[in-house]
Scaffold this motif. Structure first.
Motif, PDB file in Angstrom:
ATOM      1  N   ASP A  49      64.469  36.867  60.411  1.00 53.84           N
ATOM      2  CA  ASP A  49      64.776  38.277  60.628  1.00 53.84           C
ATOM      3  C   ASP A  49      63.956  39.087  59.615  1.00 53.84           C
ATOM      4  N   PRO A  50      62.945  39.805  60.058  1.00 54.27           N
ATOM      5  CA  PRO A  50      62.035  40.475  59.123  1.00 54.27           C
ATOM      6  C   PRO A  50      62.725  41.521  58.254  1.00 54.27           C
ATOM      7  N   ILE A  51      62.242  41.608  57.046  1.00 56.36           N
ATOM      8  CA  ILE A  51      62.523  42.734  56.145  1.00 56.36           C
ATOM      9  C   ILE A  51      61.151  43.233  55.708  1.00 56.36           C
ATOM     10  N   ASN A  52      60.710  44.314  56.290  1.00 56.34           N
ATOM     11  CA  ASN A  52      59.418  44.904  55.970  1.00 56.34           C
ATOM     12  C   ASN A  52      59.663  46.332  55.501  1.00 56.34           C
ATOM     13  N   LEU A  53      59.675  46.519  54.201  1.00 53.98           N
ATOM     14  CA  LEU A  53      59.944  47.822  53.596  1.00 53.98           C
ATOM     15  C   LEU A  53      58.623  48.461  53.164  1.00 53.98           C
ATOM     16  N   ILE A  54      58.421  49.702  53.536  1.00 57.41           N
ATOM     17  CA  ILE A  54      57.180  50.405  53.230  1.00 57.41           C
ATOM     18  C   ILE A  54      57.498  51.596  52.328  1.00 57.41           C
ATOM     19  N   ALA A  55      56.736  51.739  51.251  1.00 55.42           N
ATOM     20  CA  ALA A  55      56.868  52.887  50.339  1.00 55.42           C
ATOM     21  C   ALA A  55      55.773  53.897  50.681  1.00 55.42           C
ATOM     22  N   TRP A  56      56.204  55.133  50.902  1.00 57.12           N
ATOM     23  CA  TRP A  56      55.289  56.204  51.311  1.00 57.12           C
ATOM     24  C   TRP A  56      55.231  57.284  50.235  1.00 57.12           C
ATOM     25  N   SER A  57      54.087  57.899  50.092  1.00 55.62           N
ATOM     26  CA  SER A  57      53.929  59.115  49.304  1.00 55.62           C
ATOM     27  C   SER A  57      53.215  60.088  50.219  1.00 55.62           C
ATOM     28  N   GLU A  58      53.957  61.075  50.677  1.00 55.50           N
ATOM     29  CA  GLU A  58      53.478  62.005  51.691  1.00 55.50           C
ATOM     30  C   GLU A  58      53.099  61.213  52.938  1.00 55.50           C
ATOM     31  N   GLN A  59      51.839  61.167  53.308  1.00 52.33           N
ATOM     32  CA  GLN A  59      51.436  60.471  54.531  1.00 52.33           C
ATOM     33  C   GLN A  59      50.792  59.110  54.268  1.00 52.33           C
ATOM     34  N   ALA A  60      50.759  58.688  53.013  1.00 50.49           N
ATOM     35  CA  ALA A  60      50.041  57.460  52.666  1.00 50.49           C
ATOM     36  C   ALA A  60      50.996  56.347  52.249  1.00 50.49           C
ATOM     37  N   VAL A  61      50.663  55.135  52.645  1.00 53.17           N
ATOM     38  CA  VAL A  61      51.397  53.957  52.183  1.00 53.17           C
ATOM     39  C   VAL A  61      50.954  53.670  50.757  1.00 53.17           C
ATOM     40  N   VAL A  62      51.923  53.580  49.856  1.00 49.43           N
ATOM     41  CA  VAL A  62      51.610  53.304  48.447  1.00 49.43           C
ATOM     42  C   VAL A  62      52.173  51.970  47.988  1.00 49.43           C
ATOM     43  N   GLY A  63      52.843  51.286  48.889  1.00 41.92           N
ATOM     44  CA  GLY A  63      53.368  49.973  48.534  1.00 41.92           C
ATOM     45  C   GLY A  63      54.268  49.436  49.623  1.00 41.92           C
ATOM     46  N   GLY A  64      54.731  48.236  49.398  1.00 40.58           N
ATOM     47  CA  GLY A  64      55.652  47.656  50.363  1.00 40.58           C
ATOM     48  C   GLY A  64      56.066  46.251  49.993  1.00 40.58           C
ATOM     49  N   LEU A  65      57.107  45.813  50.655  1.00 43.46           N
ATOM     50  CA  LEU A  65      57.611  44.458  50.535  1.00 43.46           C
ATOM     51  C   LEU A  65      57.732  43.906  51.942  1.00 43.46           C
ATOM     52  N   LEU A  66      57.065  42.791  52.186  1.00 46.82           N
ATOM     53  CA  LEU A  66      57.116  42.124  53.478  1.00 46.82           C
ATOM     54  C   LEU A  66      57.786  40.776  53.276  1.00 46.82           C
ATOM     55  N   GLY A  67      58.798  40.514  54.061  1.00 52.40           N
ATOM     56  CA  GLY A  67      59.507  39.250  53.948  1.00 52.40           C
ATOM     57  C   GLY A  67      60.430  39.056  55.123  1.00 52.40           C
ATOM     58  N   TYR A  68      61.369  38.155  54.954  1.00 55.20           N
ATOM     59  CA  TYR A  68      62.325  37.892  56.019  1.00 55.20           C
ATOM     60  C   TYR A  68      63.555  37.220  55.442  1.00 55.20           C
ATOM     61  N   THR A  69      64.606  37.224  56.224  1.00 57.32           N
ATOM     62  CA  THR A  69      65.796  36.449  55.893  1.00 57.32           C
ATOM     63  C   THR A  69      65.933  35.351  56.937  1.00 57.32           C
ATOM     64  N   GLN A  70      66.442  34.228  56.479  1.00 58.85           N
ATOM     65  CA  GLN A  70      66.717  33.098  57.368  1.00 58.85           C
ATOM     66  C   GLN A  70      67.798  32.266  56.698  1.00 58.85           C
ATOM     67  N   ARG A  71      68.873  32.055  57.456  1.00 62.74           N
ATOM     68  CA  ARG A  71      70.057  31.377  56.935  1.00 62.74           C
ATOM     69  C   ARG A  71      70.533  32.110  55.687  1.00 62.74           C
ATOM     70  N   LYS A  72      70.655  31.441  54.550  1.00 57.42           N
ATOM     71  CA  LYS A  72      71.169  32.088  53.336  1.00 57.42           C
ATOM     72  C   LYS A  72      70.072  32.569  52.400  1.00 57.42           C
ATOM     73  N   TRP A  73      68.838  32.652  52.908  1.00 57.59           N
ATOM     74  CA  TRP A  73      67.709  32.929  52.032  1.00 57.59           C
ATOM     75  C   TRP A  73      66.948  34.198  52.405  1.00 57.59           C
ATOM     76  N   LEU A  74      66.576  34.942  51.378  1.00 56.92           N
ATOM     77  CA  LEU A  74      65.597  36.028  51.475  1.00 56.92           C
ATOM     78  C   LEU A  74      64.272  35.462  51.004  1.00 56.92           C
ATOM     79  N   ARG A  75      63.248  35.571  51.806  1.00 53.40           N
ATOM     80  CA  ARG A  75      61.906  35.132  51.445  1.00 53.40           C
ATOM     81  C   ARG A  75      61.046  36.364  51.275  1.00 53.40           C
ATOM     82  N   ILE A  76      60.461  36.517  50.103  1.00 53.73           N
ATOM     83  CA  ILE A  76      59.530  37.611  49.850  1.00 53.73           C
ATOM     84  C   ILE A  76      58.127  37.049  50.013  1.00 53.73           C
ATOM     85  N   ASP A  77      57.434  37.523  51.031  1.00 54.70           N
ATOM     86  CA  ASP A  77      56.064  37.070  51.272  1.00 54.70           C
ATOM     87  C   ASP A  77      55.058  37.890  50.469  1.00 54.70           C
TER      88      ASP A  77
END
Length: 156
Positions: A49-77
């Motif tokens: 189950d994806p967790i893709n969080l994007i950090a924005w400053s005005e109209q630009a992407v300035v960062g992010g966290l891409l990962g997923y959850t599966q069973r009891k685990w959060l995986r940060i890619d």
């Protein structure tokens, strides 16, 4: 034990070749016999189950966290913040939100791997602990770190 003269070794360049699949079947059969409960869990349909969080400053992407959850685990890619936006708490906000969402999904643990020149210190400061290290992972002297953290009590 060494390979006897009756055994012939070959190099198979194609992972999908029948011979490679036969090797996979040998391990799969062993695992089913040795630990059927785990194999049932691993083969039951529980998609990532994806967790893709994007950090924005005005109209630009300035960062992010891409990962997923599966069973009891959060995986940060991937966790990345633009150089001119670092040291402003963006990475911390991304981690906190990912862990919050993971807990809502029933996760108890988080894990990430990171290279020596990336951000092992960030994850350690965030409460992650080393679960392993491969020295000279890139064959240029840089280590790869495997880090884990309990993000919620394990309910069993």
């Amino acid at each position: 034990m060494t390979a006897s003269s009756e055994i012939r070794l070959t190099l198979e360049p194609n992972d999908e070749a029948p011979a490679c699949q036969a090797v996979c079947a040998l391990l799969r059969d062993h695992n089913w016999n040795a630990n059927p409960e785990l194999m049932q869990l691993l083969t039951s349909p529980k998609p990532k189950d994806p967790i893709n969080l994007i950090a924005w400053s005005e109209q630009a992407v300035v960062g992010g966290l891409l990962g997923y959850t599966q069973r009891k685990w959060l995986r940060i890619d991937i966790l990345a913040v633009a150089p001119d936006h670092r040291q402003r708490g963006i990475g911390t906000s991304l981690m906190r939100e990912a862990e919050r969402l993971a807990r809502l999904r029933g996760c108890c643990y988080g894990y990430v791997d990171t290279l020596e020149h990336q951000a092992p210190g960030f994850y350690l400061r965030f409460g992650y602990q080393s679960s392993g290290e491969i020295k000279d992972w890139d064959s240029r002297g840089n280590a790869k770190y495997f880090l884990t953290r309990r993000i919620a009590p394990d309910s069993g």
